[in-house]
Design a protein around this motif. Structure first.
Motif, PDB file in Angstrom:
ATOM      1  N   LEU A 135       0.830  -1.205   0.000  1.00 51.36           N
ATOM      2  CA  LEU A 135       0.000   0.000   0.000  1.00 51.36           C
ATOM      3  C   LEU A 135       0.866   1.258   0.000  1.00 51.36           C
ATOM      4  CD1 LEU A 135      -2.702  -1.151   2.573  1.00 51.36           C
ATOM      5  CD2 LEU A 135      -3.075  -0.747   0.136  1.00 51.36           C
ATOM      6  N   GLU A 136       1.910   1.240   0.796  1.00 46.11           N
ATOM      7  CA  GLU A 136       2.800   2.401   0.838  1.00 46.11           C
ATOM      8  C   GLU A 136       3.526   2.576  -0.491  1.00 46.11           C
ATOM      9  OE1 GLU A 136       6.179   4.375   3.786  1.00 46.11           O
ATOM     10  OE2 GLU A 136       5.753   2.229   3.890  1.00 46.11           O
ATOM     11  N   ARG A 137       3.863   1.482  -1.126  1.00 43.34           N
ATOM     12  CA  ARG A 137       4.547   1.553  -2.412  1.00 43.34           C
ATOM     13  C   ARG A 137       3.651   2.179  -3.479  1.00 43.34           C
ATOM     14  NH1 ARG A 137       5.363  -3.412  -2.875  1.00 43.34           N
ATOM     15  NH2 ARG A 137       7.263  -3.411  -1.624  1.00 43.34           N
ATOM     16  N   VAL A 138       2.379   1.805  -3.500  1.00 49.53           N
ATOM     17  CA  VAL A 138       1.437   2.401  -4.460  1.00 49.53           C
ATOM     18  C   VAL A 138       1.327   3.902  -4.245  1.00 49.53           C
ATOM     19  CG1 VAL A 138      -0.990   2.491  -5.153  1.00 49.53           C
ATOM     20  CG2 VAL A 138       0.131   0.280  -4.818  1.00 49.53           C
ATOM     21  N   ALA A 139       1.178   4.312  -2.983  1.00 51.73           N
ATOM     22  CA  ALA A 139       1.043   5.731  -2.671  1.00 51.73           C
ATOM     23  C   ALA A 139       2.291   6.502  -3.075  1.00 51.73           C
ATOM     24  CB  ALA A 139       0.764   5.918  -1.184  1.00 51.73           C
ATOM     25  N   HIS A 140       3.459   5.960  -2.752  1.00 54.75           N
ATOM     26  CA  HIS A 140       4.707   6.667  -3.058  1.00 54.75           C
ATOM     27  C   HIS A 140       4.912   6.829  -4.556  1.00 54.75           C
ATOM     28  CE1 HIS A 140       9.212   6.768  -3.566  1.00 54.75           C
ATOM     29  NE2 HIS A 140       8.986   7.827  -2.811  1.00 54.75           N
ATOM     30  N   ARG A 141       4.634   5.784  -5.313  1.00 53.52           N
ATOM     31  CA  ARG A 141       4.818   5.880  -6.767  1.00 53.52           C
ATOM     32  C   ARG A 141       3.851   6.886  -7.384  1.00 53.52           C
ATOM     33  NH1 ARG A 141       5.663  -0.534  -8.468  1.00 53.52           N
ATOM     34  NH2 ARG A 141       7.762  -0.733  -7.567  1.00 53.52           N
ATOM     35  N   ALA A 142       2.623   6.916  -6.895  1.00 51.55           N
ATOM     36  CA  ALA A 142       1.663   7.896  -7.418  1.00 51.55           C
ATOM     37  C   ALA A 142       2.130   9.318  -7.131  1.00 51.55           C
ATOM     38  CB  ALA A 142       0.283   7.651  -6.805  1.00 51.55           C
ATOM     39  N   ILE A 143       2.664   9.557  -5.938  1.00 52.45           N
ATOM     40  CA  ILE A 143       3.128  10.905  -5.588  1.00 52.45           C
ATOM     41  C   ILE A 143       4.363  11.272  -6.395  1.00 52.45           C
ATOM     42  CG2 ILE A 143       4.083  12.304  -3.704  1.00 52.45           C
ATOM     43  CD1 ILE A 143       2.280  10.706  -1.802  1.00 52.45           C
ATOM     44  N   VAL A 144       5.257  10.307  -6.622  1.00 51.86           N
ATOM     45  CA  VAL A 144       6.454  10.577  -7.416  1.00 51.86           C
ATOM     46  C   VAL A 144       6.074  11.015  -8.830  1.00 51.86           C
ATOM     47  CG1 VAL A 144       8.439   9.468  -8.507  1.00 51.86           C
ATOM     48  CG2 VAL A 144       8.014   9.135  -6.079  1.00 51.86           C
ATOM     49  N   PHE A 145       5.051  10.410  -9.403  1.00 52.61           N
ATOM     50  CA  PHE A 145       4.581  10.815 -10.727  1.00 52.61           C
ATOM     51  C   PHE A 145       3.851  12.154 -10.675  1.00 52.61           C
ATOM     52  CE2 PHE A 145       5.098   6.308 -11.921  1.00 52.61           C
ATOM     53  CZ  PHE A 145       5.718   6.469 -13.152  1.00 52.61           C
ATOM     54  N   ALA A 146       3.070  12.376  -9.628  1.00 55.45           N
ATOM     55  CA  ALA A 146       2.206  13.555  -9.579  1.00 55.45           C
ATOM     56  C   ALA A 146       2.940  14.827  -9.179  1.00 55.45           C
ATOM     57  CB  ALA A 146       1.050  13.304  -8.597  1.00 55.45           C
ATOM     58  N   PHE A 147       3.955  14.708  -8.346  1.00 55.01           N
ATOM     59  CA  PHE A 147       4.598  15.910  -7.804  1.00 55.01           C
ATOM     60  C   PHE A 147       5.199  16.810  -8.892  1.00 55.01           C
ATOM     61  CE2 PHE A 147       8.188  18.160  -5.797  1.00 55.01           C
ATOM     62  CZ  PHE A 147       7.485  18.884  -4.843  1.00 55.01           C
ATOM     63  N   PRO A 148       5.926  16.280  -9.871  1.00 55.28           N
ATOM     64  CA  PRO A 148       6.415  17.171 -10.934  1.00 55.28           C
ATOM     65  C   PRO A 148       5.282  17.848 -11.710  1.00 55.28           C
ATOM     66  CG  PRO A 148       7.582  15.078 -10.969  1.00 55.28           C
ATOM     67  CD  PRO A 148       6.425  14.902 -10.035  1.00 55.28           C
ATOM     68  N   LEU A 149       4.180  17.129 -11.915  1.00 57.33           N
ATOM     69  CA  LEU A 149       3.037  17.735 -12.608  1.00 57.33           C
ATOM     70  C   LEU A 149       2.429  18.862 -11.787  1.00 57.33           C
ATOM     71  CD1 LEU A 149       1.204  14.636 -14.128  1.00 57.33           C
ATOM     72  CD2 LEU A 149       2.261  16.516 -15.383  1.00 57.33           C
ATOM     73  N   TRP A 150       2.312  18.640 -10.462  1.00 54.23           N
ATOM     74  CA  TRP A 150       1.772  19.702  -9.606  1.00 54.23           C
ATOM     75  C   TRP A 150       2.725  20.901  -9.586  1.00 54.23           C
ATOM     76  CZ3 TRP A 150      -2.900  20.489  -7.714  1.00 54.23           C
ATOM     77  CH2 TRP A 150      -3.066  21.490  -6.756  1.00 54.23           C
ATOM     78  N   THR A 151       4.023  20.641  -9.577  1.00 53.18           N
ATOM     79  CA  THR A 151       5.012  21.724  -9.641  1.00 53.18           C
ATOM     80  C   THR A 151       4.837  22.525 -10.921  1.00 53.18           C
ATOM     81  OG1 THR A 151       6.577  20.367  -8.378  1.00 53.18           O
ATOM     82  CG2 THR A 151       7.469  22.250  -9.578  1.00 53.18           C
ATOM     83  N   PHE A 152       4.667  21.808 -12.040  1.00 58.82           N
ATOM     84  CA  PHE A 152       4.455  22.499 -13.309  1.00 58.82           C
ATOM     85  C   PHE A 152       3.158  23.287 -13.289  1.00 58.82           C
ATOM     86  CE2 PHE A 152       2.423  22.457 -17.509  1.00 58.82           C
ATOM     87  CZ  PHE A 152       3.372  23.170 -18.243  1.00 58.82           C
ATOM     88  N   ALA A 153       2.109  22.740 -12.668  1.00 53.40           N
ATOM     89  CA  ALA A 153       0.829  23.455 -12.605  1.00 53.40           C
ATOM     90  C   ALA A 153       0.977  24.764 -11.826  1.00 53.40           C
ATOM     91  CB  ALA A 153      -0.231  22.571 -11.957  1.00 53.40           C
ATOM     92  N   VAL A 154       1.735  24.743 -10.723  1.00 50.13           N
ATOM     93  CA  VAL A 154       1.945  25.962  -9.938  1.00 50.13           C
ATOM     94  C   VAL A 154       2.718  26.996 -10.749  1.00 50.13           C
ATOM     95  CG1 VAL A 154       3.080  26.898  -7.884  1.00 50.13           C
ATOM     96  CG2 VAL A 154       1.806  24.750  -7.730  1.00 50.13           C
ATOM     97  N   ILE A 155       3.757  26.558 -11.458  1.00 49.42           N
ATOM     98  CA  ILE A 155       4.550  27.482 -12.275  1.00 49.42           C
ATOM     99  C   ILE A 155       3.715  28.033 -13.421  1.00 49.42           C
ATOM    100  CG2 ILE A 155       6.549  27.653 -13.799  1.00 49.42           C
ATOM    101  CD1 ILE A 155       7.902  25.529 -12.041  1.00 49.42           C
TER     102      ILE A 155
END
Length: 322
Positions: free
Chosen positions: A223-243
């Protein structure tokens, strides 16, 4: 078809998606309730197993032999309902049909309004639900994550239901500030990352509610592995959205940052997820502590996506809720 007919078709697709997601949720729940139980491998790996021999165990020939207790317990089969897997397969098919209806609702809404179909809170929530289901089904193509199905379907069905009940807005033009190509760049990145982070949030909740020992949920490590991988993919996208949002703000209002509530909470959300990733990468945080941090970040995300638009007045108050 006329714009009115396309708008009505979009509304029909949303209702169909809700029903399909609900039926899929029931199927996934049946599979989860009557499927095969699994041990918590995360805790089993932490503890050093102690081999304890049973005094007397009956061998294949009927004689006595010393057998490790752990091996004896592994020989006990864990029963599963024959129909549980079939219910999960049907649920997965219904989830794909719901995904198609959700996609049809977005496309027909955009065609009816002749613009990108996420110019208000209703359209934004519909798109985020679609992104969450897309992330779930996309992950399912490579890994068996059907254990999340009931919870993802519940989340998206509730999201669409709340959107129809409280956020619904008649299809039409948007305010001038939203009539820009930046909506296709900034908002799309925010939608995709929000869908992925929703999957991480669901995994985090399941991590906390999973009991010790045998459970029909995967191990806490999985379960922790699924959550971590999803955040690793999403975080750069969220960073780009903020910029991208800052660049759009400069074009629309003549400044990159103005301490608008939406801007502030987008940055708070970014900091929260950055803290989670930093804690895992440098301090080696794992388990419950890391999960709590990512769920706090998910709470910031939900307040940013919903609460700011409804409860706080600002330049980004596009919810159109009376």
């Amino acid at each position: 078809m006329s714009a009115e007919q396309l708008a009505e078709l979009s509304d029909f697709f949303v209702v169909a998606a809700v029903l399909l997601y609900v039926f899929a949720m029931v199927g996934f729940a049946i599979e989860l309730a009557f499927g095969r139980s699994r041990p918590n491998k995360a805790e089993a790996a932490v503890e050093t197993p102690v081999e304890v021999k049973l005094p007397v165990a009956v061998g294949a020939a009927g004689g006595a032999s010393d057998v490790p207790a752990a091996a004896a317990s592994e020989q006990v089969p864990v029963k599963a309902s024959p129909g549980a897997a079939r219910a999960g397969t049907v649920a997965l098919a219904l989830a794909w049909l719901g995904w198609a209806a959700n996609f049809g609702a977005i496309v027909t809404r955009g065609l009816s309004a002749d613009r990108w179909p996420w110019g208000n809170m209703y359209e934004f929530v519909v798109a985020i639900c679609f992104a969450a289901v897309t992330a779930f089904l996309g992950t399912q193509l490579r890994h068996n994550v059907r254990f999340m199905g009931a919870f993802v379907m519940l989340t998206t069905a509730l999201g669409l239901g709340l959107a129809v009940k409280f956020f619904y807005t008649v299809a039409g033009p948007v305010m001038p500030a939203l009539n820009s190509y930046w909506i296709a760049i900034h908002v799309t990145a925010a939608i995709i990352s929000s869908g992925l982070l929703t999957i991480a949030g669901v995994s985090g909740v399941l991590y906390l509610v999973r009991g010790d020992g045998m459970s029909r949920l995967p191990s806490r490590a999985d379960l922790e592995r699924v959550a971590h991988r999803a955040i690793v993919f999403a975080f750069p996208l969220w960073t780009f959205a903020v910029i991208a949002g800052a660049l759009w703000a400069d074009r629309a209002w003549g400044r990159y940052w103005g301490w608008d509530p939406k801007e502030v909470w987008s940055f708070i959300t970014w900091v929260a997820y950055a803290a989670y990733l930093h804690a895992r990468a440098t301090a080696g945080w794992r388990g419950r502590a890391a999960t709590i941090v990512q769920l706090m970040a998910f709470g910031c995300l939900m307040f940013n996506l919903v609460g700011v638009n409804i409860f706080i007045e600002g330049l980004h108050s596009y919810a159109d809720v009376d």
